[in-house]
Design a protein around this motif. Structure first.
Motif, PDB file in Angstrom:
ATOM      1  N   LYS A  39       0.844  -1.194   0.000  1.00 48.60           N
ATOM      2  CA  LYS A  39       0.000   0.000   0.000  1.00 48.60           C
ATOM      3  C   LYS A  39       0.877   1.241   0.000  1.00 48.60           C
ATOM      4  O   LYS A  39       1.843   1.346   0.759  1.00 48.60           O
ATOM      5  N   GLY A  40       0.532   2.186  -0.899  1.00 53.13           N
ATOM      6  CA  GLY A  40       1.301   3.413  -1.020  1.00 53.13           C
ATOM      7  C   GLY A  40       2.424   3.349  -2.030  1.00 53.13           C
ATOM      8  O   GLY A  40       3.001   4.377  -2.395  1.00 53.13           O
ATOM      9  N   ARG A  45      -4.424   8.999 -10.044  1.00 51.14           N
ATOM     10  CA  ARG A  45      -3.232   8.230  -9.659  1.00 51.14           C
ATOM     11  C   ARG A  45      -2.720   7.350 -10.810  1.00 51.14           C
ATOM     12  O   ARG A  45      -1.705   6.677 -10.659  1.00 51.14           O
ATOM     13  N   ASP A  66       0.718   5.634  -5.473  1.00 50.75           N
ATOM     14  CA  ASP A  66       0.035   5.493  -4.187  1.00 50.75           C
ATOM     15  C   ASP A  66      -0.981   4.340  -4.253  1.00 50.75           C
ATOM     16  O   ASP A  66      -2.170   4.512  -3.964  1.00 50.75           O
ATOM     17  N   SER A  67      -0.519   3.167  -4.641  1.00 53.66           N
ATOM     18  CA  SER A  67      -1.402   2.023  -4.832  1.00 53.66           C
ATOM     19  C   SER A  67      -2.187   1.702  -3.555  1.00 53.66           C
ATOM     20  O   SER A  67      -1.653   1.767  -2.440  1.00 53.66           O
ATOM     21  N   GLN A  68      -3.464   1.364  -3.751  1.00 51.68           N
ATOM     22  CA  GLN A  68      -4.376   1.077  -2.653  1.00 51.68           C
ATOM     23  C   GLN A  68      -4.913  -0.353  -2.776  1.00 51.68           C
ATOM     24  O   GLN A  68      -5.008  -0.887  -3.876  1.00 51.68           O
ATOM     25  N   PRO A  69      -5.314  -0.948  -1.647  1.00 49.24           N
ATOM     26  CA  PRO A  69      -5.886  -2.308  -1.722  1.00 49.24           C
ATOM     27  C   PRO A  69      -7.055  -2.400  -2.704  1.00 49.24           C
ATOM     28  O   PRO A  69      -7.256  -3.429  -3.336  1.00 49.24           O
ATOM     29  N   ASP A 107      -7.213  -1.162  -5.502  1.00 49.36           N
ATOM     30  CA  ASP A 107      -6.689  -1.258  -6.861  1.00 49.36           C
ATOM     31  C   ASP A 107      -6.406  -2.711  -7.249  1.00 49.36           C
ATOM     32  O   ASP A 107      -6.089  -2.992  -8.409  1.00 49.36           O
ATOM     33  N   VAL A 120      -2.450  -5.483  -4.012  1.00 51.51           N
ATOM     34  CA  VAL A 120      -1.891  -4.426  -3.186  1.00 51.51           C
ATOM     35  C   VAL A 120      -2.119  -4.807  -1.730  1.00 51.51           C
ATOM     36  O   VAL A 120      -3.253  -4.929  -1.269  1.00 51.51           O
ATOM     37  N   PRO A 158      -2.129  -4.425   2.296  1.00 50.83           N
ATOM     38  CA  PRO A 158      -2.347  -3.301   3.230  1.00 50.83           C
ATOM     39  C   PRO A 158      -1.162  -3.071   4.157  1.00 50.83           C
ATOM     40  O   PRO A 158      -0.312  -3.928   4.321  1.00 50.83           O
TER      41      PRO A 158
END
Lengths: 114, 113
Positions: free
Chosen positions: B15-16, B61, B79-82, B84, B111, B113
């Protein structure tokens, strides 16, 4: 709401039993297409249609038929399904007016041929 | 000539972090390069697309980088998020012809966490 609908969503059948998967779009799109999705192969085009009564083969047309009698509908027909046609099928549509871009995909039909 | 080669096959990102997926093509007649995002049980949905007249396109993003001379394009997710986590497909088409999308084989992004 703009959408592409497919029916059925799930289908289990036996070898040789004719079936039809329906596809309908409410966006007045000229172009419609069928794809199949298989693991490791991505999506491959089966047939496409540029308008009513105009259809043509894609990359993997063997064993499939289509028809386009109305602008909104584009059914996929398997006259004699075989196990190698077990796959996830997607219908898609797009407008041919102006700059061609977004293709809208239906939710998919998971077909199992025993 | 008609292939679009996509890599990696799968990707795990914290994440991120930044997720990067690459695609290469051969057919110089291709003039439309979309990326599709697909969640389990859903159809592919257009995420972002680019045409060869620009080298980069950014939407939130998500950024496509395009290298015409190398015949390559890539998707960057900042800033990848779960949320995604999905399968991503690149594709290419010759929009002046049959509009057929040639898809890459897909990248399964997870992704953590």
């Amino acid at each position: 709401e703009a959408q592409v609908t497919q029916n059925p969503r799930y289908l289990i059948t036996v070898t040789g039993k004719k079936l039809t998967v329906t596809c309908s779009q409410n966006m007045n799109h000229e172009y419609m297409s069928w794809y199949r999705q298989d693991p490791g192969l991505g999506l491959r085009q089966i047939y496409y249609s540029m308008n009513v009564e105009v259809t043509d083969k894609g990359d993997v047309p063997e064993g499939y038929k289509v028809s386009r009698k109305e602008k909104r509908n584009f059914p996929l027909i398997l006259e004699s399904p075989s196990p190698n046609q077990t796959s996830l099928y997607f219908c898609a549509s797009t407008s041919l007016a102006g700059v061609v871009d977004t293709q809208y995909f239906g939710p998919g039909t998971r077909l199992t041929v025993l | 000539q008609q292939q679009v080669k996509q890599s990696p096959q799968s990707l795990i990102v914290q994440k991120g972090g930044i997720s990067i997926i690459n695609c290469a093509y051969e057919n110089t007649a291709f003039d439309y390069f979309p990326w599709y995002q697909q969640f389990p049980g859903k159809g592919p949905a257009l995420l972002i697309a680019i045409r060869p007249d620009v080298s980069e396109k950014k939407e939130g993003r998500f950024t496509i980088s395009f290298n015409k001379s190398a015949k390559q394009f890539s998707l960057h997710i900042m800033d990848s998020q779960p949320g995604d986590s999905a399968t991503y497909f690149c594709a290419a088409s010759n929009s002046g012809a049959t509009n057929k999308l040639i898809f890459g084989t897909g990248t399964l992004l997870a992704v953590q966490p």
